[in-house]
Scaffold this active site. Structure first.
Site, PDB file in Angstrom:
ATOM      1  N   GLU A 170       3.575  13.027  -5.697  1.00 36.78           N
ATOM      2  CA  GLU A 170       4.481  12.183  -6.467  1.00 36.78           C
ATOM      3  C   GLU A 170       4.050  12.104  -7.927  1.00 36.78           C
ATOM      4  O   GLU A 170       3.284  11.210  -8.309  1.00 36.78           O
ATOM      5  CB  GLU A 170       4.546  10.766  -5.883  1.00 36.78           C
ATOM      6  CG  GLU A 170       5.263  10.655  -4.550  1.00 36.78           C
ATOM      7  CD  GLU A 170       5.368   9.213  -4.077  1.00 36.78           C
ATOM      8  OE1 GLU A 170       4.671   8.344  -4.634  1.00 36.78           O
ATOM      9  OE2 GLU A 170       6.141   8.973  -3.135  1.00 36.78           O
ATOM     10  N   TYR A 233      12.111   4.814  -0.232  1.00 37.54           N
ATOM     11  CA  TYR A 233      11.760   3.668   0.609  1.00 37.54           C
ATOM     12  C   TYR A 233      13.022   2.820   0.723  1.00 37.54           C
ATOM     13  O   TYR A 233      13.552   2.337  -0.275  1.00 37.54           O
ATOM     14  CB  TYR A 233      10.560   2.913   0.037  1.00 37.54           C
ATOM     15  CG  TYR A 233       9.279   3.664   0.341  1.00 37.54           C
ATOM     16  CD1 TYR A 233       8.504   3.317   1.442  1.00 37.54           C
ATOM     17  CD2 TYR A 233       8.904   4.769  -0.420  1.00 37.54           C
ATOM     18  CE1 TYR A 233       7.354   4.047   1.773  1.00 37.54           C
ATOM     19  CE2 TYR A 233       7.765   5.502  -0.101  1.00 37.54           C
ATOM     20  CZ  TYR A 233       6.992   5.131   0.990  1.00 37.54           C
ATOM     21  OH  TYR A 233       5.874   5.872   1.326  1.00 37.54           O
ATOM     22  N   GLU A 259       8.389  12.338   2.532  1.00 33.50           N
ATOM     23  CA  GLU A 259       7.841  10.989   2.651  1.00 33.50           C
ATOM     24  C   GLU A 259       8.955   9.980   2.470  1.00 33.50           C
ATOM     25  O   GLU A 259       9.733  10.054   1.524  1.00 33.50           O
ATOM     26  CB  GLU A 259       6.737  10.739   1.618  1.00 33.50           C
ATOM     27  CG  GLU A 259       6.133   9.336   1.694  1.00 33.50           C
ATOM     28  CD  GLU A 259       5.040   9.110   0.654  1.00 33.50           C
ATOM     29  OE1 GLU A 259       4.261  10.044   0.404  1.00 33.50           O
ATOM     30  OE2 GLU A 259       4.985   7.993   0.101  1.00 33.50           O
ATOM     31  N   THR A 266       6.561  -0.519  -2.068  1.00 33.61           N
ATOM     32  CA  THR A 266       5.143  -0.894  -2.023  1.00 33.61           C
ATOM     33  C   THR A 266       4.474  -0.434  -0.734  1.00 33.61           C
ATOM     34  O   THR A 266       3.251  -0.469  -0.620  1.00 33.61           O
ATOM     35  CB  THR A 266       4.988  -2.410  -2.117  1.00 33.61           C
ATOM     36  OG1 THR A 266       5.675  -3.023  -1.003  1.00 33.61           O
ATOM     37  CG2 THR A 266       5.560  -2.938  -3.421  1.00 33.61           C
TER      38      THR A 266
END
Length: 339
Positions: A170, A233, A259, A266
């Protein structure tokens, strides 16, 4: 090399023993085979055609699996028994080894130790007939160390049909530009890998924590079998990030989600099932592989395991809410695909 791998995949499908890789595949080359009925036996070596990941028969492939946690902070799960359990009980078709290249006690200080962890996961994946992503898990440019690491992995294991490289986890957002900074880094890493492995998939990161795939699409890398990762996320990232993914797909990039979490960026906070389902629907509709973050017993909501969980043999009581959701999702997908 590709021709040899296709022969190997065919032999595996016929349940024959193995075939020998081509000369020049690496000094530690070994016979290539996959257990009958496994994902690698079914699909063989992967490639990219017309912006899609396809198998040795030219058919689209969607991999689904789990990512291990930072290797220096979750070493107890970098084991053969963990991989065996994830294959037999969770029914993963891919696993990601996140080899830490940030922070204390990482590959930057303990290169050989972290290579050994990657080797354990690669060899376990080979034995189980699943695909393995080797991720240089960094947020900053450690190009010399990354080149040495990726060269060693390619030299040892580049002959295997199930190996996938992820050279930069990342890249950060601030002060990082795709064309000026990240693309030249990837060009260097790709050259290092291709010196030993001419055709396995390389999945590259982009700035803004591997979310600027739309920007990368305006100035793509040259070469074969190069895809791009998109990280999300679910409780933080919504339709605007899927729009960036759509732009990349429309430009002809092949994407993989190497991912993601069903929680906040977080790695903690509440699970967002509405957003998670929207993301899963989008990925499946576009044939995009996905690997969840992560197999660890860390005390945070993205962790699949409760603190103190052993390397294998997990009961339902050992799993967090995230772990139970992911296990069910993976098992259902595997059943639908006949694994």
């Amino acid at each position: 090399m590709r021709f040899i791998r296709h022969i190997c995949a065919g032999l595996a499908l016929l349940a024959l023993a193995a075939c020998t890789p081509a000369e020049g595949a690496g000094s530690e080359a070994q016979a290539v085979s996959a257990p009958e009925g496994t994902p690698v036996a079914r699909h063989g070596a992967l490639s990219i055609t017309d912006g899609k990941v396809v198998d040795a028969h030219g058919e689209p492939v969607t991999l689904r699996g789990m990512s291990l946690f930072w290797s220096q902070w979750g070493p107890q799960y970098y084991t053969r028994e963990t991989v065996d359990w994830l294959v037999s009980d969770w029914k993963v078709t891919a696993i990601r080894a996140s080899i830490a290249a940030e922070g204390d006690d990482s590959a930057l200080q303990h290169f050989d130790r972290e290579i050994a962890k990657a080797a354990t996961v690669i060899e376990a994946a080979e034995a189980n007939g699943i695909y393995v992503l080797v991720d240089w898990h960094a947020h900053r440019d450690h190009a010399d160390e990354a080149e040495a690491f990726l060269t060693e992995i390619a030299r040892r294991y580049g002959h295997l049909p199930n190996l996938i490289y992820e050279p930069f986890n990342e890249p950060l957002r601030e002060g990082v530009d795709w064309s000026r900074d990240v693309k030249p880094y990837h060009e260097r890493m790709i050259a290092a890998i291709r010196a030993h492995d001419p055709d396995n998939l390389i999945i590259v990161g982009s700035p803004s924590w591997s979310q600027d795939v739309d920007i990368a699409a305006t100035d793509p890398l040259e070469g074969e079998n190069i895809g791009y990762t998109l990280h999300y996320y679910a409780a933080t990232h919504k339709q605007d990030l899927r729009d960036k993914g759509d732009a990349a797909l429309e430009a002809g990039l092949a994407l993989m989600i190497t991912e993601f979490g069903i929680v906040e960026a977080t790695g903690d906070g509440p699970i967002d099932m509405e957003s998670s389902n929207a993301w899963w629907d989008w990925a499946e509709a576009n044939g995009i592989s996905w690997l969840n973050w992560s197999i660890t017993d860390r005390d945070e909501s993205s962790a699949a395991l409760k603190p103190g969980t052993p390397p294998a043999g997990w009961s339902d009581e050992d799993l967090t809410e995230s772990g139970r959701i992911l296990r069910a999702r993976l098992r259902a997908a595997a059943e639908a695909e006949g694994y």
